[in-house]
Design a protein around this motif. Structure first.
Motif, PDB file in Angstrom:
ATOM      1  N   ILE A 267      38.002 -11.047 -39.575  1.00  0.00           N
ATOM      2  CA  ILE A 267      39.343 -10.451 -39.590  1.00  0.00           C
ATOM      3  C   ILE A 267      40.326 -11.491 -40.101  1.00  0.00           C
ATOM      4  O   ILE A 267      40.434 -12.585 -39.554  1.00  0.00           O
ATOM      5  CB  ILE A 267      39.709  -9.934 -38.192  1.00  0.00           C
ATOM      6  N   THR A 268      41.057 -11.143 -41.162  1.00  0.00           N
ATOM      7  CA  THR A 268      41.934 -12.128 -41.796  1.00  0.00           C
ATOM      8  C   THR A 268      43.284 -12.266 -41.095  1.00  0.00           C
ATOM      9  O   THR A 268      43.926 -13.306 -41.211  1.00  0.00           O
ATOM     10  CB  THR A 268      42.160 -11.787 -43.283  1.00  0.00           C
ATOM     11  N   ALA A 269      43.740 -11.263 -40.384  1.00  0.00           N
ATOM     12  CA  ALA A 269      45.003 -11.339 -39.652  1.00  0.00           C
ATOM     13  C   ALA A 269      44.938 -10.399 -38.457  1.00  0.00           C
ATOM     14  O   ALA A 269      44.394  -9.303 -38.543  1.00  0.00           O
ATOM     15  CB  ALA A 269      46.182 -10.964 -40.545  1.00  0.00           C
ATOM     16  N   VAL A 270      45.495 -10.863 -37.340  1.00  0.00           N
ATOM     17  CA  VAL A 270      45.525 -10.068 -36.113  1.00  0.00           C
ATOM     18  C   VAL A 270      46.818 -10.387 -35.389  1.00  0.00           C
ATOM     19  O   VAL A 270      47.273 -11.530 -35.390  1.00  0.00           O
ATOM     20  CB  VAL A 270      44.276 -10.334 -35.234  1.00  0.00           C
ATOM     21  N   GLN A 271      47.419  -9.361 -34.788  1.00  0.00           N
ATOM     22  CA  GLN A 271      48.664  -9.577 -34.063  1.00  0.00           C
ATOM     23  C   GLN A 271      48.738  -8.595 -32.894  1.00  0.00           C
ATOM     24  O   GLN A 271      48.732  -7.388 -33.087  1.00  0.00           O
ATOM     25  CB  GLN A 271      49.855  -9.353 -34.991  1.00  0.00           C
ATOM     26  N   HIS A 272      48.806  -9.154 -31.693  1.00  0.00           N
ATOM     27  CA  HIS A 272      48.969  -8.340 -30.493  1.00  0.00           C
ATOM     28  C   HIS A 272      50.442  -8.350 -30.094  1.00  0.00           C
ATOM     29  O   HIS A 272      51.031  -9.421 -29.975  1.00  0.00           O
ATOM     30  CB  HIS A 272      48.150  -8.916 -29.335  1.00  0.00           C
ATOM     31  N   ALA A 273      51.015  -7.190 -29.893  1.00  0.00           N
ATOM     32  CA  ALA A 273      52.399  -7.087 -29.424  1.00  0.00           C
ATOM     33  C   ALA A 273      52.390  -6.313 -28.108  1.00  0.00           C
ATOM     34  O   ALA A 273      51.951  -5.162 -28.070  1.00  0.00           O
ATOM     35  CB  ALA A 273      53.275  -6.380 -30.452  1.00  0.00           C
ATOM     36  N   VAL A 274      52.825  -6.963 -27.030  1.00  0.00           N
ATOM     37  CA  VAL A 274      52.841  -6.321 -25.716  1.00  0.00           C
ATOM     38  C   VAL A 274      54.279  -6.017 -25.314  1.00  0.00           C
ATOM     39  O   VAL A 274      55.211  -6.746 -25.650  1.00  0.00           O
ATOM     40  CB  VAL A 274      52.142  -7.183 -24.638  1.00  0.00           C
ATOM     41  N   MET A 275      54.424  -4.911 -24.576  1.00  0.00           N
ATOM     42  CA  MET A 275      55.761  -4.469 -24.163  1.00  0.00           C
ATOM     43  C   MET A 275      55.642  -3.486 -23.004  1.00  0.00           C
ATOM     44  O   MET A 275      54.551  -3.055 -22.677  1.00  0.00           O
ATOM     45  CB  MET A 275      56.494  -3.831 -25.331  1.00  0.00           C
ATOM     46  N   THR A 276      56.744  -3.160 -22.412  1.00  0.00           N
ATOM     47  CA  THR A 276      56.878  -2.158 -21.341  1.00  0.00           C
ATOM     48  C   THR A 276      55.822  -2.304 -20.251  1.00  0.00           C
ATOM     49  O   THR A 276      54.974  -1.442 -20.065  1.00  0.00           O
ATOM     50  CB  THR A 276      56.899  -0.712 -21.895  1.00  0.00           C
TER      51      THR A 276
ATOM     52  N   PHE B  67      45.468  -0.434 -33.663  1.00  0.00           N
ATOM     53  CA  PHE B  67      45.011   0.031 -32.361  1.00  0.00           C
ATOM     54  C   PHE B  67      46.214   0.123 -31.436  1.00  0.00           C
ATOM     55  O   PHE B  67      47.084  -0.753 -31.437  1.00  0.00           O
ATOM     56  CB  PHE B  67      43.987  -0.932 -31.731  1.00  0.00           C
ATOM     57  N   GLY B  68      46.265   1.177 -30.650  1.00  0.00           N
ATOM     58  CA  GLY B  68      47.241   1.312 -29.576  1.00  0.00           C
ATOM     59  C   GLY B  68      46.477   1.422 -28.270  1.00  0.00           C
ATOM     60  O   GLY B  68      45.501   2.174 -28.169  1.00  0.00           O
ATOM     61  N   LEU B  69      46.882   0.647 -27.282  1.00  0.00           N
ATOM     62  CA  LEU B  69      46.155   0.630 -26.024  1.00  0.00           C
ATOM     63  C   LEU B  69      47.071   0.204 -24.895  1.00  0.00           C
ATOM     64  O   LEU B  69      48.208  -0.213 -25.118  1.00  0.00           O
ATOM     65  CB  LEU B  69      44.968  -0.340 -26.111  1.00  0.00           C
ATOM     66  N   TRP B  70      46.554   0.320 -23.688  1.00  0.00           N
ATOM     67  CA  TRP B  70      47.215  -0.229 -22.509  1.00  0.00           C
ATOM     68  C   TRP B  70      46.309  -1.322 -21.962  1.00  0.00           C
ATOM     69  O   TRP B  70      45.088  -1.154 -21.886  1.00  0.00           O
ATOM     70  CB  TRP B  70      47.398   0.828 -21.419  1.00  0.00           C
ATOM     71  N   TYR B  71      46.916  -2.418 -21.582  1.00  0.00           N
ATOM     72  CA  TYR B  71      46.224  -3.442 -20.811  1.00  0.00           C
ATOM     73  C   TYR B  71      46.460  -3.144 -19.343  1.00  0.00           C
ATOM     74  O   TYR B  71      47.602  -3.028 -18.902  1.00  0.00           O
ATOM     75  CB  TYR B  71      46.780  -4.838 -21.087  1.00  0.00           C
TER      76      TYR B  71
ATOM     77  N   GLU C 147      49.024  -5.467  -9.853  1.00  0.00           N
ATOM     78  CA  GLU C 147      48.422  -4.697 -10.933  1.00  0.00           C
ATOM     79  C   GLU C 147      49.510  -4.433 -11.955  1.00  0.00           C
ATOM     80  O   GLU C 147      50.632  -4.062 -11.591  1.00  0.00           O
ATOM     81  CB  GLU C 147      47.857  -3.366 -10.434  1.00  0.00           C
ATOM     82  N   THR C 148      49.181  -4.659 -13.230  1.00  0.00           N
ATOM     83  CA  THR C 148      50.134  -4.349 -14.294  1.00  0.00           C
ATOM     84  C   THR C 148      49.503  -3.374 -15.274  1.00  0.00           C
ATOM     85  O   THR C 148      48.282  -3.308 -15.423  1.00  0.00           O
ATOM     86  CB  THR C 148      50.564  -5.614 -15.067  1.00  0.00           C
ATOM     87  N   ARG C 149      50.389  -2.633 -15.911  1.00  0.00           N
ATOM     88  CA  ARG C 149      50.007  -1.754 -17.020  1.00  0.00           C
ATOM     89  C   ARG C 149      50.983  -2.065 -18.139  1.00  0.00           C
ATOM     90  O   ARG C 149      52.199  -1.976 -17.952  1.00  0.00           O
ATOM     91  CB  ARG C 149      50.111  -0.295 -16.604  1.00  0.00           C
ATOM     92  N   THR C 150      50.437  -2.455 -19.290  1.00  0.00           N
ATOM     93  CA  THR C 150      51.258  -2.939 -20.392  1.00  0.00           C
ATOM     94  C   THR C 150      50.815  -2.296 -21.698  1.00  0.00           C
ATOM     95  O   THR C 150      49.618  -2.265 -22.003  1.00  0.00           O
ATOM     96  CB  THR C 150      51.128  -4.476 -20.518  1.00  0.00           C
ATOM     97  N   VAL C 151      51.759  -1.813 -22.480  1.00  0.00           N
ATOM     98  CA  VAL C 151      51.472  -1.261 -23.800  1.00  0.00           C
ATOM     99  C   VAL C 151      51.155  -2.410 -24.754  1.00  0.00           C
ATOM    100  O   VAL C 151      51.817  -3.443 -24.732  1.00  0.00           O
ATOM    101  CB  VAL C 151      52.681  -0.465 -24.337  1.00  0.00           C
TER     102      VAL C 151
ATOM    103  N   GLN D  25      54.597  -2.370 -16.440  1.00  0.00           N
ATOM    104  CA  GLN D  25      54.837  -1.911 -15.068  1.00  0.00           C
ATOM    105  C   GLN D  25      54.136  -2.875 -14.128  1.00  0.00           C
ATOM    106  O   GLN D  25      53.028  -3.322 -14.414  1.00  0.00           O
ATOM    107  CB  GLN D  25      54.255  -0.516 -14.833  1.00  0.00           C
ATOM    108  N   TYR D  26      54.783  -3.161 -13.003  1.00  0.00           N
ATOM    109  CA  TYR D  26      54.235  -4.092 -12.012  1.00  0.00           C
ATOM    110  C   TYR D  26      54.084  -3.358 -10.687  1.00  0.00           C
ATOM    111  O   TYR D  26      54.995  -2.658 -10.265  1.00  0.00           O
ATOM    112  CB  TYR D  26      55.187  -5.273 -11.790  1.00  0.00           C
ATOM    113  N   ARG D  27      52.949  -3.586 -10.022  1.00  0.00           N
ATOM    114  CA  ARG D  27      52.729  -3.075  -8.667  1.00  0.00           C
ATOM    115  C   ARG D  27      52.238  -4.244  -7.815  1.00  0.00           C
ATOM    116  O   ARG D  27      51.072  -4.636  -7.906  1.00  0.00           O
ATOM    117  CB  ARG D  27      51.713  -1.940  -8.670  1.00  0.00           C
ATOM    118  N   PHE D  28      53.138  -4.801  -7.019  1.00  0.00           N
ATOM    119  CA  PHE D  28      52.817  -5.966  -6.198  1.00  0.00           C
ATOM    120  C   PHE D  28      52.291  -5.548  -4.834  1.00  0.00           C
ATOM    121  O   PHE D  28      52.753  -4.560  -4.259  1.00  0.00           O
ATOM    122  CB  PHE D  28      54.070  -6.840  -5.991  1.00  0.00           C
ATOM    123  N   ASP D  29      51.344  -6.322  -4.349  1.00  0.00           N
ATOM    124  CA  ASP D  29      50.830  -6.192  -2.986  1.00  0.00           C
ATOM    125  C   ASP D  29      50.524  -7.601  -2.498  1.00  0.00           C
ATOM    126  O   ASP D  29      49.394  -8.083  -2.648  1.00  0.00           O
ATOM    127  CB  ASP D  29      49.588  -5.303  -2.958  1.00  0.00           C
ATOM    128  N   GLY D  30      51.532  -8.271  -1.988  1.00  0.00           N
ATOM    129  CA  GLY D  30      51.364  -9.656  -1.543  1.00  0.00           C
ATOM    130  C   GLY D  30      51.039 -10.571  -2.702  1.00  0.00           C
ATOM    131  O   GLY D  30      51.791 -10.638  -3.679  1.00  0.00           O
TER     132      GLY D  30
END
Length: 151
Positions: free
Chosen positions: A69-78, A112-116, A89-93, A80-85
């Motif tokens: 792969i000659t070029a790759v770029q991950h862009a994360v945004m939005t 590619f579009g995904l959630w982490y 858990e996070t969900r990120t676009v 959500q955080y769920r804290f328990d001590g």
């Protein structure tokens, strides 16, 4: 909703982990991933590319699979955080364009579009990623040889 100073600090630290992971992969600095994950982390790319494993296994997979792969770029945004001590858990676009050899050998940009989905633990070294799951949303403009692999 009023956030405590601790929760604001936690959010910033976690966001730095998510971004650091992306830059390490984009820069192909796979050993840097050790700074972001727990030693026993599980990374699950099975829904996107059929691979799941330990950090060591995933680092080896990334080295091999990203080589052409000659070029790759991950862009994360939005995120959500769920804290328990000391857990979160996070969900990120994530939007992830990649330039690959097309079926005709010419450069082709696929998307590619995904959630982490992350499970994070607070450790003595700060927050670390204990698990990463990639949840598929879409892909676009994949060469046939890649489409067959991720179908």
């Amino acid at each position: 909703m009023t956030l405590s100073v601790q929760e604001m600090s936690d959010r910033f630290e976690i966001q730095d982990l998510l971004v650091g992971y992306c830059y390490a992969v984009d820069d192909r600095d796979f050993d840097a991933l050790d700074r972001f994950f727990t030693e026993d982390a599980i990374i699950d790319y099975s829904e996107m590319v059929g691979v799941k494993g330990s950090l060591a296994q995933i680092k080896a997979f990334l080295r091999e699979s990203l080589a052409p792969i000659t070029a790759v770029q991950h862009a994360v945004m939005t995120t959500q955080y769920r804290f328990d001590g000391d857990r979160c858990e996070t969900r990120t676009v994530c939007n992830n364009p990649m330039v690959v050899p097309g079926d005709d050998g010419q450069p082709q940009t696929m998307f590619f579009g995904l959630w982490y989905i992350h499970q994070l633990h607070r450790t003595e070294q700060g927050w670390r990623i204990a698990s990463l799951y990639e949840k598929k949303c879409f892909n676009h403009n994949l060469p046939d040889y890649i489409r067959q692999q991720v179908a």
